[in-house]
Write an enzyme that holds these catalytic residues in place. Structure first.
Site, PDB file in Angstrom:
ATOM      1  N   LEU A 112      -6.789   1.740   8.536  1.00 52.14           N
ATOM      2  CA  LEU A 112      -7.286   0.710   7.629  1.00 52.14           C
ATOM      3  C   LEU A 112      -6.990   1.049   6.182  1.00 52.14           C
ATOM      4  O   LEU A 112      -6.652   0.158   5.395  1.00 52.14           O
ATOM      5  CB  LEU A 112      -8.797   0.517   7.824  1.00 52.14           C
ATOM      6  CG  LEU A 112      -9.511  -0.433   6.847  1.00 52.14           C
ATOM      7  CD1 LEU A 112      -8.829  -1.797   6.825  1.00 52.14           C
ATOM      8  CD2 LEU A 112     -10.978  -0.574   7.225  1.00 52.14           C
ATOM      9  N   TYR A 168      -3.014   0.676   5.607  1.00 51.10           N
ATOM     10  CA  TYR A 168      -2.617  -0.698   5.939  1.00 51.10           C
ATOM     11  C   TYR A 168      -3.105  -1.662   4.864  1.00 51.10           C
ATOM     12  O   TYR A 168      -2.365  -2.548   4.417  1.00 51.10           O
ATOM     13  CB  TYR A 168      -3.189  -1.083   7.303  1.00 51.10           C
ATOM     14  CG  TYR A 168      -3.030  -2.551   7.648  1.00 51.10           C
ATOM     15  CD1 TYR A 168      -1.802  -3.045   8.085  1.00 51.10           C
ATOM     16  CD2 TYR A 168      -4.101  -3.440   7.528  1.00 51.10           C
ATOM     17  CE1 TYR A 168      -1.646  -4.392   8.390  1.00 51.10           C
ATOM     18  CE2 TYR A 168      -3.958  -4.786   7.830  1.00 51.10           C
ATOM     19  CZ  TYR A 168      -2.735  -5.252   8.262  1.00 51.10           C
ATOM     20  OH  TYR A 168      -2.580  -6.589   8.564  1.00 51.10           O
ATOM     21  N   HIS A 169      -4.343  -1.476   4.440  1.00 49.55           N
ATOM     22  CA  HIS A 169      -4.923  -2.339   3.409  1.00 49.55           C
ATOM     23  C   HIS A 169      -4.155  -2.207   2.101  1.00 49.55           C
ATOM     24  O   HIS A 169      -3.813  -3.211   1.459  1.00 49.55           O
ATOM     25  CB  HIS A 169      -6.394  -1.962   3.211  1.00 49.55           C
ATOM     26  CG  HIS A 169      -7.064  -2.700   2.099  1.00 49.55           C
ATOM     27  ND1 HIS A 169      -7.157  -2.184   0.817  1.00 49.55           N
ATOM     28  CD2 HIS A 169      -7.666  -3.910   2.062  1.00 49.55           C
ATOM     29  CE1 HIS A 169      -7.790  -3.056   0.047  1.00 49.55           C
ATOM     30  NE2 HIS A 169      -8.114  -4.103   0.770  1.00 49.55           N
ATOM     31  N   HIS A 170      -3.852  -0.981   1.711  1.00 47.90           N
ATOM     32  CA  HIS A 170      -3.162  -0.759   0.441  1.00 47.90           C
ATOM     33  C   HIS A 170      -1.767  -1.377   0.428  1.00 47.90           C
ATOM     34  O   HIS A 170      -1.390  -2.062  -0.529  1.00 47.90           O
ATOM     35  CB  HIS A 170      -3.058   0.742   0.152  1.00 47.90           C
ATOM     36  CG  HIS A 170      -4.235   1.284  -0.605  1.00 47.90           C
ATOM     37  ND1 HIS A 170      -4.566   0.863  -1.869  1.00 47.90           N
ATOM     38  CD2 HIS A 170      -5.157   2.230  -0.277  1.00 47.90           C
ATOM     39  CE1 HIS A 170      -5.638   1.513  -2.298  1.00 47.90           C
ATOM     40  NE2 HIS A 170      -6.025   2.345  -1.342  1.00 47.90           N
TER      41      HIS A 170
END
EC number: 2.3.1.-
Length: 289
Positions: A153, A156-158
């Site tokens: 997470l 992936y988020h960044h």
């Protein structure tokens, strides 16, 4: 402020379009660091590292790394919190005023390119998009703390929000003010939480962690709703100031975040409360962890 008044988002947009390959290089280097950085750092320092996942950050906060690293993280997180507070104070009130004065449809689907690329609101929308590059530093700090692996997470988020923001600023989007307003608002609180935790007061702020994650989940729910609303208006013929490609990317991004943040919340705050009771050999009881 003069630099805000002189902001030329059109020039920034044109540069980003001409150099769209740059975001690909940045993302590639970042992902290479994600998978090799922790191992390389562990070899250099001779430490195995440890992985700690904090509910709000997808990567841990407080207690890890040297004093120098922790001090640097305090300054870094405080800087991001202050930056987000300034962004919130400009973008969020503008969105609220637009909703109250013009209605939800106009506030969400009318694209005002002058407001988007110039004015004080345009400045904070522009630097919001660009800020996704320096925010990658979050990952470097986690590695310097000695994390042996980085949660999916987190990276992936960044990387996805960076790619999405670059694309959105290039094509323009009436709905991006929602993205900026919500993200600025949540980050104002979230990064302050991390700064306090790195100061050594994690035990003080820790009870607030689930509430920050709930705010993040609500952000994703609203993001999905706004995107679906824009899609519906575009499909029905009234139209919306967002391209179909950008709406699809935005919906995929928010839906995936909603799932991942909800999963993290359940694992961190729900399942531990319902953990089965284990019986010791001597007959005493304890909650298993």
């Amino acid at each position: 402020m003069e630099f805000v008044q002189n902001w030329d988002g059109y020039a920034v947009r044109d540069w980003m379009i001409r150099n769209v390959d740059v975001v690909g290089y940045i993302s590639g280097i970042y992902l290479a660091f994600v998978f090799t950085g922790p191992k390389l750092f562990a070899k250099i320092t001779g430490r195995d590292g440890a992985t700690s996942v904090a509910p709000a950050r997808q990567g841990g906060a407080g207690g890890g790394g040297s004093k120098a690293v922790r001090r640097a993280m305090v300054l870094w997180n405080l800087s991001l919190s202050v930056f987000s507070i300034f962004g919130t104070s400009t973008v969020t009130p503008t969105l609220v005023r637009n909703i109250m004065n013009k209605g939800f449809y106009e506030a969400t689907c009318t694209f005002n390119d002058k407001e988007f690329y110039t004015t004080d609101v345009g400045f904070w929308i522009g630097v919001f998009a660009l800020s996704k590059i320096p925010e990658l530093m979050d990952t470097i700090f986690l590695v310097l703390q000695g994390k042996s692996t980085l949660p999916f997470l987190h990276w992936y988020h960044h990387v996805t929000v960076l790619l999405f923001s670059w694309h959105t600023y290039c094509v323009g989007s009436s709905g991006y003010i929602w993205v900026a307003a919500m993200n600025y608002s949540v980050h104002s609180i979230m990064y302050l939480y991390f700064a306090i935790a790195e100061m050594g007061y994690k035990h003080v702020v820790r009870p607030w962690a689930p509430y920050i994650t709930i705010l993040q989940i609500l952000q994703m729910v609203m993001g999905c709703f706004v995107t679906l609303y824009a899609m519906q208006e575009s499909h029905d013929g009234r139209g919306c100031g967002m391209t179909w490609s950008n709406m699809r990317i935005q919906l995929l991004m928010y839906a995936s975040y909603l799932y991942l943040f909800s999963e993290m919340f359940v694992k961190a705050h729900v399942l531990p409360r319902w953990a089965p009771v284990a019986t010791h050999a001597n007959g005493s009881l304890k909650k298993s962890s």
